[in-house]
Design a protein around this motif. Structure first.
Motif, mmCIF file in Angstrom:
data_model
loop_
_atom_site.group_PDB
_atom_site.id
_atom_site.type_symbol
_atom_site.label_atom_id
_atom_site.label_comp_id
_atom_site.label_asym_id
_atom_site.label_seq_id
_atom_site.Cartn_x
_atom_site.Cartn_y
_atom_site.Cartn_z
ATOM 1 N N VAL A 28 0.852 -1.188 0.000
ATOM 2 C CA VAL A 28 0.000 0.000 0.000
ATOM 3 C C VAL A 28 0.893 1.245 0.000
ATOM 4 O O VAL A 28 2.102 1.148 0.192
ATOM 5 C CB VAL A 28 -0.931 0.034 1.238
ATOM 6 N N VAL A 29 0.288 2.399 -0.196
ATOM 7 C CA VAL A 29 1.023 3.659 -0.108
ATOM 8 C C VAL A 29 1.296 3.926 1.371
ATOM 9 O O VAL A 29 0.371 3.927 2.187
ATOM 10 C CB VAL A 29 0.193 4.819 -0.710
ATOM 11 N N THR A 30 2.574 4.109 1.719
ATOM 12 C CA THR A 30 2.959 4.359 3.112
ATOM 13 C C THR A 30 3.710 5.674 3.196
ATOM 14 O O THR A 30 4.626 5.924 2.418
ATOM 15 C CB THR A 30 3.843 3.226 3.655
ATOM 16 N N ILE A 31 3.304 6.512 4.142
ATOM 17 C CA ILE A 31 3.926 7.809 4.338
ATOM 18 C C ILE A 31 4.322 7.924 5.802
ATOM 19 O O ILE A 31 3.501 7.731 6.690
ATOM 20 C CB ILE A 31 2.956 8.969 3.994
ATOM 21 N N ASP A 32 5.581 8.236 6.034
ATOM 22 C CA ASP A 32 6.078 8.431 7.393
ATOM 23 C C ASP A 32 6.407 9.906 7.578
ATOM 24 O O ASP A 32 7.183 10.472 6.808
ATOM 25 C CB ASP A 32 7.337 7.593 7.630
ATOM 26 N N LEU A 33 5.793 10.518 8.579
ATOM 27 C CA LEU A 33 6.060 11.927 8.890
ATOM 28 C C LEU A 33 6.267 12.074 10.386
ATOM 29 O O LEU A 33 5.750 11.287 11.182
ATOM 30 C CB LEU A 33 4.883 12.815 8.487
ATOM 31 N N ASN A 34 7.008 13.113 10.755
ATOM 32 C CA ASN A 34 7.138 13.420 12.163
ATOM 33 C C ASN A 34 7.144 14.923 12.366
ATOM 34 O O ASN A 34 7.395 15.684 11.446
ATOM 35 C CB ASN A 34 8.364 12.744 12.782
ATOM 36 N N ASN A 35 6.851 15.312 13.575
ATOM 37 C CA ASN A 35 6.864 16.704 13.978
ATOM 38 C C ASN A 35 8.015 16.845 14.968
ATOM 39 O O ASN A 35 7.851 16.535 16.147
ATOM 40 C CB ASN A 35 5.520 17.070 14.621
ATOM 41 N N PRO A 36 9.177 17.279 14.496
ATOM 42 C CA PRO A 36 10.352 17.314 15.363
ATOM 43 C C PRO A 36 10.229 18.267 16.551
ATOM 44 O O PRO A 36 10.890 18.076 17.557
ATOM 45 C CB PRO A 36 11.484 17.743 14.431
ATOM 46 N N THR A 37 9.339 19.254 16.464
ATOM 47 C CA THR A 37 9.222 20.200 17.572
ATOM 48 C C THR A 37 8.586 19.581 18.808
ATOM 49 O O THR A 37 8.835 20.021 19.918
ATOM 50 C CB THR A 37 8.428 21.461 17.164
ATOM 51 N N CYS A 38 7.741 18.549 18.608
ATOM 52 C CA CYS A 38 7.108 17.953 19.792
ATOM 53 C C CYS A 38 7.264 16.436 19.853
ATOM 54 O O CYS A 38 6.849 15.821 20.830
ATOM 55 C CB CYS A 38 5.626 18.331 19.872
ATOM 56 N N GLY A 39 7.824 15.826 18.814
ATOM 57 C CA GLY A 39 8.075 14.393 18.846
ATOM 58 C C GLY A 39 6.966 13.515 18.298
ATOM 59 O O GLY A 39 7.087 12.294 18.306
ATOM 60 N N ARG A 41 4.889 11.424 15.720
ATOM 61 C CA ARG A 41 5.253 10.753 14.465
ATOM 62 C C ARG A 41 4.093 9.865 14.035
ATOM 63 O O ARG A 41 3.348 9.341 14.857
ATOM 64 C CB ARG A 41 6.537 9.966 14.597
ATOM 65 N N ILE A 42 3.961 9.727 12.717
ATOM 66 C CA ILE A 42 2.887 8.903 12.168
ATOM 67 C C ILE A 42 3.400 8.148 10.953
ATOM 68 O O ILE A 42 4.248 8.632 10.204
ATOM 69 C CB ILE A 42 1.658 9.759 11.775
ATOM 70 N N SER A 43 2.889 6.940 10.807
ATOM 71 C CA SER A 43 3.094 6.158 9.602
ATOM 72 C C SER A 43 1.688 5.875 9.084
ATOM 73 O O SER A 43 0.934 5.111 9.692
ATOM 74 C CB SER A 43 3.840 4.860 9.904
ATOM 75 N N LEU A 44 1.333 6.536 7.998
ATOM 76 C CA LEU A 44 0.003 6.412 7.411
ATOM 77 C C LEU A 44 0.063 5.457 6.232
ATOM 78 O O LEU A 44 0.975 5.529 5.419
ATOM 79 C CB LEU A 44 -0.501 7.783 6.944
ATOM 80 N N GLN A 45 -0.911 4.559 6.156
ATOM 81 C CA GLN A 45 -1.009 3.639 5.030
ATOM 82 C C GLN A 45 -2.364 3.837 4.363
ATOM 83 O O GLN A 45 -3.401 3.862 5.039
ATOM 84 C CB GLN A 45 -0.859 2.200 5.482
ATOM 85 N N LEU A 46 -2.321 3.977 3.051
ATOM 86 C CA LEU A 46 -3.536 4.161 2.262
ATOM 87 C C LEU A 46 -3.663 3.041 1.250
ATOM 88 O O LEU A 46 -2.722 2.756 0.503
ATOM 89 C CB LEU A 46 -3.503 5.492 1.509
ATOM 90 N N LYS A 47 -4.822 2.425 1.236
ATOM 91 C CA LYS A 47 -5.134 1.427 0.221
ATOM 92 C C LYS A 47 -6.040 2.148 -0.789
ATOM 93 O O LYS A 47 -7.173 2.500 -0.472
ATOM 94 C CB LYS A 47 -5.865 0.242 0.832
ATOM 95 N N VAL A 48 -5.485 2.408 -1.973
ATOM 96 C CA VAL A 48 -6.210 3.148 -3.004
ATOM 97 C C VAL A 48 -6.571 2.201 -4.135
ATOM 98 O O VAL A 48 -5.712 1.507 -4.675
ATOM 99 C CB VAL A 48 -5.360 4.331 -3.535
ATOM 100 N N GLU A 49 -7.870 2.171 -4.448
ATOM 101 C CA GLU A 49 -8.369 1.323 -5.531
ATOM 102 C C GLU A 49 -9.262 2.148 -6.444
ATOM 103 O O GLU A 49 -10.240 2.746 -5.981
ATOM 104 C CB GLU A 49 -9.160 0.146 -4.950
ATOM 105 N N ASN A 50 -8.901 2.193 -7.730
ATOM 106 C CA ASN A 50 -9.690 2.916 -8.728
ATOM 107 C C ASN A 50 -9.958 4.368 -8.327
ATOM 108 O O ASN A 50 -11.075 4.868 -8.469
ATOM 109 C CB ASN A 50 -11.024 2.198 -8.995
#
Length: 139
Positions: A28-39, A41-50
């Motif tokens: 799936v599409v995976t996006i890892d982001l973090n907010n360094p000012t407060c710590g 963090r998220i790893s978001l996964q999206l299952k995209v179909e059509n």
């Protein structure tokens, strides 16, 4: 009950009982982001179909604002076209700027409206939504 109390309860409910927390086993599409000012963090996964967000999950660590926002966002975008998901993200950005925005299709999001009074917390609330934008851009 005052509106602020209700909003606090909604936020804490999503924090303590997160929706869509976890990972997909498939590709799936995976996006890892973090907010360094407060710590946060998220790893978001999206299952995209059509061209539709068929499903969304996340893992991460952070404050109640960032994690409840991720829970709300993943719930709100499921079943939406990519354009509708971007529209939701844009409306959320407007909400964070203090504009009056209603989310008829998923009212829990409005519980985060008070965050705009605390500029340092806006990055917490928008982390998951920024990950959503990056994921859709990557698609």
């Amino acid at each position: 009950m005052q509106l602020d109390d209700l909003y606090r309860r909604v936020i804490m409910d999503h924090y303590k009982n997160p929706r869509n927390r976890g990972k997909f086993d498939e590709d799936v599409v995976t996006i890892d982001l973090n907010n360094p000012t407060c710590g946060d963090r998220i790893s978001l996964q999206l299952k995209v179909e059509n061209g539709v967000v068929a499903d969304a999950k996340y893992t991460g660590e952070g404050c109640s604002i960032s994690m409840s926002s991720a829970s709300m966002m993943t719930d709100a975008v499921k079943g939406k076209s990519l354009d509708e998901a971007i529209s939701l993200a844009n409306r959320f950005s407007s909400l964070m700027k203090g504009e009056a925005v209603e989310f008829e299709e998923y009212e829990d999001i409005e519980a985060l409206s008070g965050v705009n009074k605390f500029p340092a917390r806006i990055k917490c609330a928008t982390l998951a939504w920024n990950a959503l934008r990056k994921g859709i851009d990557a698609k």
